[in-house]
Scaffold this active site. Structure first.
Site, PDB file in Angstrom:
ATOM      1  N   ARG A 123     -10.145 -11.794   2.122  1.00 47.77           N
ATOM      2  CA  ARG A 123     -10.931 -12.934   1.606  1.00 47.77           C
ATOM      3  C   ARG A 123     -10.152 -14.236   1.713  1.00 47.77           C
ATOM      4  O   ARG A 123     -10.747 -15.302   1.865  1.00 47.77           O
ATOM      5  CB  ARG A 123     -11.364 -12.614   0.158  1.00 47.77           C
ATOM      6  CG  ARG A 123     -10.233 -12.419  -0.807  1.00 47.77           C
ATOM      7  CD  ARG A 123     -10.637 -11.629  -2.056  1.00 47.77           C
ATOM      8  NE  ARG A 123     -10.736 -10.183  -1.801  1.00 47.77           N
ATOM      9  CZ  ARG A 123     -11.019  -9.266  -2.719  1.00 47.77           C
ATOM     10  NH1 ARG A 123     -11.272  -9.635  -3.968  1.00 47.77           N
ATOM     11  NH2 ARG A 123     -11.089  -7.985  -2.408  1.00 47.77           N
TER      12      ARG A 123
ATOM     13  N   LYS B  40       0.849  -1.198   0.000  1.00 49.70           N
ATOM     14  CA  LYS B  40       0.000   0.000   0.000  1.00 49.70           C
ATOM     15  C   LYS B  40       0.883   1.247   0.000  1.00 49.70           C
ATOM     16  O   LYS B  40       2.014   1.212   0.485  1.00 49.70           O
ATOM     17  CB  LYS B  40      -0.861   0.024   1.270  1.00 49.70           C
ATOM     18  CG  LYS B  40      -1.988  -0.993   1.308  1.00 49.70           C
ATOM     19  CD  LYS B  40      -2.795  -0.839   2.595  1.00 49.70           C
ATOM     20  CE  LYS B  40      -3.918  -1.859   2.667  1.00 49.70           C
ATOM     21  NZ  LYS B  40      -4.945  -1.689   1.630  1.00 49.70           N
TER      22      LYS B  40
HETATM   23  N1  BES Z   1      -8.148  -3.821   4.491  1.00 49.25           N
HETATM   24  C1  BES Z   1      -8.307  -3.409   3.154  1.00 49.25           C
HETATM   25  C2  BES Z   1      -9.634  -2.689   2.901  1.00 49.25           C
HETATM   26  C3  BES Z   1      -9.831  -1.375   3.598  1.00 49.25           C
HETATM   27  C4  BES Z   1      -9.579  -0.191   2.940  1.00 49.25           C
HETATM   28  C5  BES Z   1     -10.321  -1.325   4.875  1.00 49.25           C
HETATM   29  C6  BES Z   1      -9.795   1.013   3.563  1.00 49.25           C
HETATM   30  C7  BES Z   1     -10.526  -0.121   5.504  1.00 49.25           C
HETATM   31  C8  BES Z   1     -10.284   1.052   4.852  1.00 49.25           C
HETATM   32  C9  BES Z   1      -8.255  -4.634   2.236  1.00 49.25           C
HETATM   33  O1  BES Z   1      -7.445  -5.663   2.668  1.00 49.25           O
HETATM   34  C10 BES Z   1      -7.718  -4.178   0.932  1.00 49.25           C
HETATM   35  O2  BES Z   1      -6.581  -3.816   0.880  1.00 49.25           O
HETATM   36  N2  BES Z   1      -8.539  -4.200  -0.100  1.00 49.25           N
HETATM   37  C11 BES Z   1      -8.166  -3.783  -1.389  1.00 49.25           C
HETATM   38  C12 BES Z   1      -8.670  -4.804  -2.361  1.00 49.25           C
HETATM   39  C13 BES Z   1      -8.087  -4.651  -3.740  1.00 49.25           C
HETATM   40  C14 BES Z   1      -6.628  -5.014  -3.727  1.00 49.25           C
HETATM   41  C15 BES Z   1      -8.848  -5.544  -4.676  1.00 49.25           C
HETATM   42  C16 BES Z   1      -8.791  -2.418  -1.649  1.00 49.25           C
HETATM   43  O3  BES Z   1      -9.916  -2.190  -1.191  1.00 49.25           O
HETATM   44  O4  BES Z   1      -8.146  -1.594  -2.270  1.00 49.25           O
HETATM   45 MN    MN Z   2      -5.446  -5.472   2.017  1.00 46.92          MN
END
Ligand code: BES
Ligand code: MN
Ligand code: ZN
Length: 495
Positions: free
Chosen positions: A345, A271
């Protein structure tokens, strides 16, 4: 902070809060103390109209009155448990801002309200306590004016014993919600998977059976997807299993599943730096499930409920899983990991499979901070609900409305499902684009729902943490899900 109930004293003294309905109608005690028209004049010199959860300080009233505040309850017929809690919260916020140490809230009968004075009093007490939460474990140099001043609240009501009785049913909410808020707020160097599990062990004092499994056991169970996420971390992945089986023997349990990513860096699909610290609360689903178990046990609910939380840390490392890796889930289905940041997931599918194999639940409700896309869709007002069973969906939405943890049902369907087909494995963990990202995540999870199981996925990414706070929740961890589950159980599963 402590709360007690008393009868309404003949004459009021000290710091007091009295109530006014919408359109400036003073309730009985406010009328009685409206000496020399002081309250009425204060109202006309301000914008205060008795609107819900507004507070008007009326200072300088004759001794023995101290700080006196008028609190708006809004329209009496709209006053319900949650809005009454908001009154308690608003009073506490005002008192702490003013440095008040003790106060009395006077709850007169509210004409036109569906709540009795005892119910209003009990919910005000609950709201006051919920608002009085503060996480200051790591503050060593707090200035006095940053500490919460309020130490005691007396809720004065005709029939304090009845108010206390109503309150006793609500009181376990406080400990459970605070337990969850603490878990979610703790920094990620302190709260890693094994530490989360250790803290959950405390629930055994309430009668919950708590089991903790480490990587060796998870490997034996075949949880390749869960272990793949944790393999780049120095911290050992854990599966936390909690059982509260105090319902009828014949009742198949309700299974609660929680995402417990104690920190989500994204892994090798790293990230960006900005805001990454928020990913300490990527265990908000597991926090909610653990808090819900705490609450059900705390109030000795007559129900069979199990909680299963997948606890991991998603880190980039020489041993971390790579985009392109293929993992085998406990179900036997294989997953091509395209994006290591879609880790929730991957851990949930193994936790769900385990819960279904072992406990044969009648229904399975899973909570996770799963996708940023749900925040884009619903903002911070509602969590996204994905469900394969309309009666369960309706029960959840009804429970959410009462608990003040609102849900919005989102679609599922085969056209979305095929977006996660993989060329080399049974599925991939993300679709090609970002479109419908919350839905494709839910489709992934649905592939791990066994025949005949009513299943719901609640995406709480937008609601687990609040940067603003509200009447009963200071800014920060909300514990969203704890009260929702409590309501769901009380209204549908308790015998
Ligand atoms: N934990 C994150 C989702 C999230 C984002 C929670 C903002 C709380 C606030 C999750 O693991 C994630 O990184 N999701 C990605 C999925 C993508 C890679 C398909 C996302 O939402 O960008
Ligand atoms: Mn994630
Ligand atoms: Zn995550």
């Amino acid at each position: 902070m402590k709360v007690e109930f008393s009868a309404i004293p003949k004459s009021l003294a000290g710091n007091v809060a009295v109530l006014a309905a919408a359109d400036g109608q003073l309730l009985a005690s406010a009328q009685a103390m409206n000496a020399g028209d002081a309250l009425a004049r204060a109202m006309s010199a301000s914008r205060f109209t008795g609107a819900r959860q507004t507070v008007l300080p009326v200072l300088g009233l004759a001794a023995p009155l101290g700080r006196t505040v008028l609190v708006g309850i809004g329209k009496p017929r709209e006053l319900d448990g949650r809005t009454a809690e908001g009154l308690g919260g608003a009073i506490v916020a005002d008192a702490n801002a003013a440095g008040v140490k003790a106060l009395t809230v006077v709850v007169d009968p509210v004409k036109g309200s569906k709540l009795s004075p005892a119910q209003i009093a009990a919910h005000i007490a609950l709201g006051a306590l919920l608002r009085g939460y503060r996480f200051d474990r790591y503050k060593t140099k707090d200035k006095p004016d940053q500490k919460l001043s309020l130490e005691s609240v007396t809720v004065a009501v005709a029939g304090p014993a009845e108010a206390r009785r109503v309150y006793d049913r609500l009181a376990p909410t406080v400990d459970a919600v605070f337990f969850t808020r603490d878990l979610v707020t703790e920094p990620p160097n302190v709260l890693y998977p094994a530490e989360f599990a250790r803290r959950a062990k405390a629930l055994s004092k309430l009668g919950v059976k708590v089991e903790i499994m480490g990587e060796a056991e998870l490997k034996k169970l075949g949880m390749g997807a869960l272990l793949g996420v944790g393999q780049g971390s120095e911290r050992e992945s854990q599966l936390l299993v909690m059982q509260w089986m105090k319902g009828p023997k014949s009742q198949a349990p309700l299974a609660l599943i929680g995402k417990g990513v104690c920190f989500d860096t994204g892994g090798i699909s790293l990230k960006p730096a900005g805001g990454m610290e928020d990913m300490k609360w990527d265990m908000g689903g597991a926090g909610a499930v653990t808090g819900a178990m705490h609450l059900l046990a705390g109030r000795k609910a007559k129900v069979n409920v199990v909680g299963v939380c997948a606890l991991v840390e998603n880190m980039p490392d020489g041993n971390a899983q790579r985009p392109g890796d293929v993992v085998t889930t406990m179900s036997g289905q294989t997953v091509e990991v395209i994006n290591t940041d879609a880790e929730g997931r991957l851990i949930l599918c193994d936790a769900m499979w385990y819960a279904q194999n072992r406990f044969k639940p009648q229904a399975m409700v899973e909570f996770s901070t799963l996708t940023g896309a749900i925040v884009v869709a619903l903002g911070h007002e509602r969590a996204g609900l994905f469900c394969n069973n309309t009666p369960l969906s309706n029960k959840l939405r009804a429970a959410g409305a009462v608990a003040g943890e609102k849900l919005w049902r989102m679609p599922l369907g085969s056209a979305y499902d095929k977006l996660i087909d993989s060329d080399i494995a049974d599925m991939k963990n993300v679709s090609n684009g970002r479109d419908g990202g919350s839905i494709t995540a839910a489709q992934f999870l649905q592939r791990f729902v066994q025949e005949g199981v009513a299943w719901a996925h609640v995406d709480i990414a937008g609601v687990a943490w609040s940067s603003k706070g509200n009447a009963t929740t200071p800014k920060g961890a909300t514990a969203f899900g704890v009260r929702l589950v409590d309501r769901l159980v009380a209204d549908n599963y308790e015998k």
